[in-house]
Scaffold this motif. Structure first.
Motif, PDB file in Angstrom:
ATOM      1  N   ILE A   1       0.879  -1.185   0.000  1.00  0.00           N
ATOM      2  CA  ILE A   1       0.000   0.000   0.000  1.00  0.00           C
ATOM      3  C   ILE A   1       0.913   1.230   0.000  1.00  0.00           C
ATOM      4  O   ILE A   1       1.754   1.368   0.901  1.00  0.00           O
ATOM      5  CB  ILE A   1      -0.903   0.023   1.254  1.00  0.00           C
ATOM      6  N   PRO A   2       0.759   2.126  -0.983  1.00  0.00           N
ATOM      7  CA  PRO A   2       1.646   3.303  -1.003  1.00  0.00           C
ATOM      8  C   PRO A   2       1.492   4.131   0.288  1.00  0.00           C
ATOM      9  O   PRO A   2       0.381   4.240   0.827  1.00  0.00           O
ATOM     10  CB  PRO A   2       1.148   4.097  -2.216  1.00  0.00           C
ATOM     11  N   ALA A   3       2.628   4.702   0.750  1.00  0.00           N
ATOM     12  CA  ALA A   3       2.619   5.434   2.023  1.00  0.00           C
ATOM     13  C   ALA A   3       1.557   6.543   2.078  1.00  0.00           C
ATOM     14  O   ALA A   3       0.858   6.684   3.093  1.00  0.00           O
ATOM     15  CB  ALA A   3       4.013   5.996   2.293  1.00  0.00           C
ATOM     16  N   PRO A   4       1.357   7.364   0.996  1.00  0.00           N
ATOM     17  CA  PRO A   4       0.339   8.422   1.097  1.00  0.00           C
ATOM     18  C   PRO A   4      -1.082   7.853   1.267  1.00  0.00           C
ATOM     19  O   PRO A   4      -1.935   8.473   1.907  1.00  0.00           O
ATOM     20  CB  PRO A   4       0.457   9.168  -0.244  1.00  0.00           C
ATOM     21  N   VAL A   5      -1.326   6.658   0.707  1.00  0.00           N
ATOM     22  CA  VAL A   5      -2.657   6.046   0.863  1.00  0.00           C
ATOM     23  C   VAL A   5      -2.827   5.572   2.306  1.00  0.00           C
ATOM     24  O   VAL A   5      -3.871   5.788   2.945  1.00  0.00           O
ATOM     25  CB  VAL A   5      -2.838   4.852  -0.118  1.00  0.00           C
ATOM     26  N   ARG A   6      -1.763   4.968   2.840  1.00  0.00           N
ATOM     27  CA  ARG A   6      -1.805   4.461   4.215  1.00  0.00           C
ATOM     28  C   ARG A   6      -2.068   5.618   5.196  1.00  0.00           C
ATOM     29  O   ARG A   6      -2.872   5.498   6.116  1.00  0.00           O
ATOM     30  CB  ARG A   6      -0.464   3.800   4.510  1.00  0.00           C
TER      31      ARG A   6
ATOM     32  N   GLY B   1     -11.903   3.181   1.569  1.00  0.00           N
ATOM     33  CA  GLY B   1     -10.580   2.562   1.448  1.00  0.00           C
ATOM     34  C   GLY B   1     -10.125   2.472  -0.001  1.00  0.00           C
ATOM     35  O   GLY B   1      -9.033   2.923  -0.364  1.00  0.00           O
ATOM     36  N   THR B   2     -10.966   1.898  -0.848  1.00  0.00           N
ATOM     37  CA  THR B   2     -10.574   1.785  -2.255  1.00  0.00           C
ATOM     38  C   THR B   2     -10.624   3.145  -2.952  1.00  0.00           C
ATOM     39  O   THR B   2      -9.851   3.401  -3.876  1.00  0.00           O
ATOM     40  CB  THR B   2     -11.427   0.724  -3.005  1.00  0.00           C
ATOM     41  N   ALA B   3     -11.503   4.034  -2.505  1.00  0.00           N
ATOM     42  CA  ALA B   3     -11.569   5.374  -3.125  1.00  0.00           C
ATOM     43  C   ALA B   3     -10.222   6.082  -2.981  1.00  0.00           C
ATOM     44  O   ALA B   3      -9.721   6.695  -3.931  1.00  0.00           O
ATOM     45  CB  ALA B   3     -12.677   6.200  -2.479  1.00  0.00           C
ATOM     46  N   LEU B   4      -9.619   5.993  -1.796  1.00  0.00           N
ATOM     47  CA  LEU B   4      -8.330   6.654  -1.565  1.00  0.00           C
ATOM     48  C   LEU B   4      -7.251   6.044  -2.454  1.00  0.00           C
ATOM     49  O   LEU B   4      -6.462   6.765  -3.066  1.00  0.00           O
ATOM     50  CB  LEU B   4      -7.936   6.522  -0.088  1.00  0.00           C
ATOM     51  N   ALA B   5      -7.230   4.718  -2.536  1.00  0.00           N
ATOM     52  CA  ALA B   5      -6.210   4.060  -3.362  1.00  0.00           C
ATOM     53  C   ALA B   5      -6.385   4.452  -4.830  1.00  0.00           C
ATOM     54  O   ALA B   5      -5.411   4.811  -5.514  1.00  0.00           O
ATOM     55  CB  ALA B   5      -6.320   2.540  -3.192  1.00  0.00           C
ATOM     56  N   GLN B   6      -7.615   4.426  -5.307  1.00  0.00           N
ATOM     57  CA  GLN B   6      -7.843   4.700  -6.733  1.00  0.00           C
ATOM     58  C   GLN B   6      -7.540   6.163  -7.074  1.00  0.00           C
ATOM     59  O   GLN B   6      -6.954   6.462  -8.123  1.00  0.00           O
ATOM     60  CB  GLN B   6      -9.273   4.345  -7.110  1.00  0.00           C
ATOM     61  N   ALA B   7      -7.941   7.075  -6.196  1.00  0.00           N
ATOM     62  CA  ALA B   7      -7.665   8.495  -6.442  1.00  0.00           C
ATOM     63  C   ALA B   7      -6.158   8.729  -6.477  1.00  0.00           C
ATOM     64  O   ALA B   7      -5.637   9.466  -7.325  1.00  0.00           O
ATOM     65  CB  ALA B   7      -8.316   9.354  -5.358  1.00  0.00           C
ATOM     66  N   TYR B   8      -5.445   8.070  -5.574  1.00  0.00           N
ATOM     67  CA  TYR B   8      -3.989   8.223  -5.522  1.00  0.00           C
ATOM     68  C   TYR B   8      -3.357   7.782  -6.841  1.00  0.00           C
ATOM     69  O   TYR B   8      -2.548   8.505  -7.438  1.00  0.00           O
ATOM     70  CB  TYR B   8      -3.428   7.407  -4.346  1.00  0.00           C
ATOM     71  N   TYR B   9      -3.719   6.583  -7.325  1.00  0.00           N
ATOM     72  CA  TYR B   9      -3.096   6.093  -8.564  1.00  0.00           C
ATOM     73  C   TYR B   9      -3.478   6.993  -9.746  1.00  0.00           C
ATOM     74  O   TYR B   9      -2.655   7.225 -10.640  1.00  0.00           O
ATOM     75  CB  TYR B   9      -3.498   4.643  -8.839  1.00  0.00           C
ATOM     76  N   ALA B  10      -4.719   7.489  -9.761  1.00  0.00           N
ATOM     77  CA  ALA B  10      -5.138   8.381 -10.854  1.00  0.00           C
ATOM     78  C   ALA B  10      -4.253   9.630 -10.860  1.00  0.00           C
ATOM     79  O   ALA B  10      -3.759  10.062 -11.907  1.00  0.00           O
ATOM     80  CB  ALA B  10      -6.609   8.753 -10.691  1.00  0.00           C
TER      81      ALA B  10
ATOM     82  N   LEU C   1     -14.662  12.584  -1.222  1.00  0.00           N
ATOM     83  CA  LEU C   1     -13.666  12.939  -0.201  1.00  0.00           C
ATOM     84  C   LEU C   1     -12.244  12.631  -0.697  1.00  0.00           C
ATOM     85  O   LEU C   1     -11.327  13.443  -0.552  1.00  0.00           O
ATOM     86  CB  LEU C   1     -13.939  12.176   1.107  1.00  0.00           C
ATOM     87  N   ALA C   2     -12.087  11.453  -1.313  1.00  0.00           N
ATOM     88  CA  ALA C   2     -10.751  11.066  -1.807  1.00  0.00           C
ATOM     89  C   ALA C   2     -10.257  12.059  -2.862  1.00  0.00           C
ATOM     90  O   ALA C   2      -9.077  12.398  -2.897  1.00  0.00           O
ATOM     91  CB  ALA C   2     -10.799   9.652  -2.381  1.00  0.00           C
ATOM     92  N   SER C   3     -11.170  12.544  -3.715  1.00  0.00           N
ATOM     93  CA  SER C   3     -10.744  13.486  -4.764  1.00  0.00           C
ATOM     94  C   SER C   3     -10.202  14.762  -4.122  1.00  0.00           C
ATOM     95  O   SER C   3      -9.180  15.297  -4.555  1.00  0.00           O
ATOM     96  CB  SER C   3     -11.896  13.810  -5.731  1.00  0.00           C
ATOM     97  N   GLN C   4     -10.844  15.230  -3.053  1.00  0.00           N
ATOM     98  CA  GLN C   4     -10.351  16.426  -2.353  1.00  0.00           C
ATOM     99  C   GLN C   4      -8.999  16.156  -1.706  1.00  0.00           C
ATOM    100  O   GLN C   4      -8.099  16.982  -1.748  1.00  0.00           O
ATOM    101  CB  GLN C   4     -11.348  16.840  -1.267  1.00  0.00           C
ATOM    102  N   MET C   5      -8.883  14.981  -1.095  1.00  0.00           N
ATOM    103  CA  MET C   5      -7.632  14.669  -0.382  1.00  0.00           C
ATOM    104  C   MET C   5      -6.437  14.626  -1.333  1.00  0.00           C
ATOM    105  O   MET C   5      -5.315  14.890  -0.938  1.00  0.00           O
ATOM    106  CB  MET C   5      -7.771  13.343   0.363  1.00  0.00           C
ATOM    107  N   PHE C   6      -6.700  14.251  -2.600  1.00  0.00           N
ATOM    108  CA  PHE C   6      -5.585  14.194  -3.554  1.00  0.00           C
ATOM    109  C   PHE C   6      -5.648  15.340  -4.581  1.00  0.00           C
ATOM    110  O   PHE C   6      -4.975  15.292  -5.610  1.00  0.00           O
ATOM    111  CB  PHE C   6      -5.537  12.814  -4.225  1.00  0.00           C
ATOM    112  N   GLY C   7      -6.480  16.359  -4.301  1.00  0.00           N
ATOM    113  CA  GLY C   7      -6.479  17.577  -5.116  1.00  0.00           C
ATOM    114  C   GLY C   7      -7.021  17.390  -6.527  1.00  0.00           C
ATOM    115  O   GLY C   7      -6.501  17.974  -7.486  1.00  0.00           O
ATOM    116  N   LEU C   8      -8.073  16.568  -6.699  1.00  0.00           N
ATOM    117  CA  LEU C   8      -8.622  16.290  -8.026  1.00  0.00           C
ATOM    118  C   LEU C   8     -10.082  16.742  -8.127  1.00  0.00           C
ATOM    119  O   LEU C   8     -10.772  16.855  -7.116  1.00  0.00           O
ATOM    120  CB  LEU C   8      -8.548  14.776  -8.293  1.00  0.00           C
TER     121      LEU C   8
END
Ligand SMILES: Cc1ncc(COP(=O)(O)O)c(C=O)c1O
Length: 440
Positions: free
Chosen positions: A77-82, A126-135, A158-165
């Motif tokens: 699991i990438p560190a930013p997702v964790r 959980g998967t939203a954060l992982a998918q947003a990160y990879y995108a 929420l995940a889109s906001q956390m990763f600025g998308l």
């Protein structure tokens, strides 16, 4: 603080036990259960022109496509997702439901994995954060997806906001009308929300011409989201269920549960129960235990579906597409047929016409049993849980609770004391209107 059990019995809070993991105990890897399956997944039929594989290669992040069939057993699991997983409330607690057990007068030990405690109110985050990160890592700037009941839509918002998308969600029209607060939450996060079918896409307009009062389904929303992603340069199309990489990301549920059962002094579960549609909560929760089954432990897996879309109990195992436009490949799965429009029950997340190929294979091979639960019974189970344990689960999760209550009753009749572990996949606090309409 006290909990009032069903028959007016007052129980001390000391009897309620919740098993918690520390932040350090959040798993560092996802578990690739594909290597434990009794049989390989059947091939897909790619009949779309251009082929679905070509469409998906354009709109899905490449790492997610790779994670549909990873070669390794454990995926890092990438560190930013964790870090974000910790921020939204993982690991979630495991509750020993002593008050519910007392109300049911059962000697079964009932544990509930509490995904309702996450900030968006469901496991989907959980998967939203992982998918947003990879995108984002692959340079995409806008996430596009569908949602049924809105739990996945909220998580992705929420995940889109956390990763600025940026984020755009097509939400099945009937669910949008039933669950306005979910729409408000997404909009508050800057996400654009459209009811499906909508006039924004060609497939949406075609469906509305055929039926102006079309209630919308997951399928209509999937077709519209894919069409929108194909027309939006730099966007990524993401899914909340049905595909292997989503099931993979949800294996944190099962891994955490394993560690928490050990803390509770249990050898392991005798029965695991989860609600099921595409099956991501069920697979993530149960499939890390597949290897225990292979090693000889008897564990029964039970999926609770809605009688409004009884794919696993009454559907046909056949090749079908997940969306009416046919953008997605035809997969071998239990299905009610692509034109099936389920009743607009409040468990919007269980209304999909087909299950995933993975869940379907498990059912076909006898690894998974299924039961269909009526809406009223599910809501009654949710109410009993609120009155005994003090928290309200989503209508989807209430189907799993109803199945667990049936299992506990059977154990009492047969004088058994099984360890039953049931998944509370989400919170029902934004579904109170549904509870009111059905029970009050
Ligand atoms: C709270 C909740 N539980 C369960 C589900 C069912 O999804 P899946 O079968 O992919 O776990 C949903 C789907 O939206 C949901 O919102």
């Amino acid at each position: 603080m006290v909990f009032i059990a069903d028959k007016g019995k007052v129980m001390s809070v000391k009897q309620c036990l919740e098993y918690r993991l520390t932040e350090e105990q959040l798993p560092a890897q996802w578990y690739n259960f594909l290597l434990d399956l009794p049989k390989a997944l059947p091939p897909v039929e790619d009949v779309h022109v251009p082929p679905s594989a070509e469409i998906m290669a354009r709109i899905r992040p490449a790492e997610l496509l790779r994670q549909n069939a990873p070669s390794e057993q454990w995926v890092d699991i990438p560190a930013p997702v964790r870090q974000r997983l910790l921020q939204v409330g993982r690991p979630t607690p495991l509750r020993r439901a002593l008050a519910l057990e007392a109300a049911l007068q059962t000697r079964a030990r009932i544990y509930i994995k509490r995904e309702d405690t996450l900030v968006t109110g469901s496991f989907k985050v959980g998967t939203a954060l992982a998918q947003a990160y990879y995108a984002r890592e692959e340079g995409r700037d806008c996430l596009i997806s569908e949602t049924g009941a809105g739990q996945w839509g909220m998580s992705l918002a929420l995940a889109s906001q956390m990763f600025g998308l940026k984020c755009k969600i097509f939400m099945a029209r009937c669910s949008m009308e039933q669950k306005r607060y979910r729409e408000h939450y997404m909009r508050l996060l800057g996400t654009e929300v459209a009811p499906s079918p909508s006039r924004a896409t060609a497939i949406g307009r075609r469906l509305l011409e055929q039926r102006p009062d079309h209630p919308g389904t997951m399928g209509t929303a999937i077709s519209e989201a894919i069409e929108a992603a194909l027309a939006t340069p730099g966007s990524a199309y993401l899914s909340g269920s049905n595909v292997n990489h989503v099931h993979l990301h949800q294996t944190l549920l099962g891994q955490e549960t394993r560690a928490q059962l050990a803390l509770a002094g249990e050898q392991g579960p005798d029965q695991m129960i989860a609600c099921v549609s595409g099956g991501s909560n069920l697979c993530g929760f149960m499939l890390p235990f597949l290897r225990d089954k292979k090693e000889g432990r008897t564990i029964s897996f039970l999926g609770a579906e809605s009688t409004a879309a009884p794919r696993l109990t009454q559907g046909t195992y056949e090749y079908c597409s997940s969306d009416p436009a046919g953008y997605t490949p035809r997969v071998l799965a239990y299905s009610m047929g692509p034109d099936f429009i389920p009743l607009p029950v409040h468990a919007g997340g269980l209304r999909q016409h087909n299950s995933s190929p993975l869940v379907s294979l498990l059912k076909k091979e006898g690894v998974l049993d299924a039961v269909a639960i009526e809406e009223h019974e599910a809501f009654e189970a949710g109410r009993l849980l609120l009155r005994t344990e003090g928290f309200l689960v989503a209508p989807e999760s209430a189907h799993a609770m109803a199945a667990a209550i049936r299992a506990a009753a059977r154990a009492r009749e047969e004088d058994r004391e099984p360890c039953i572990v049931v998944l509370g996949s989400g919170s029902g606090m934004l579904d109170l209107e549904g509870y009111r309409q059905v029970l009050l």
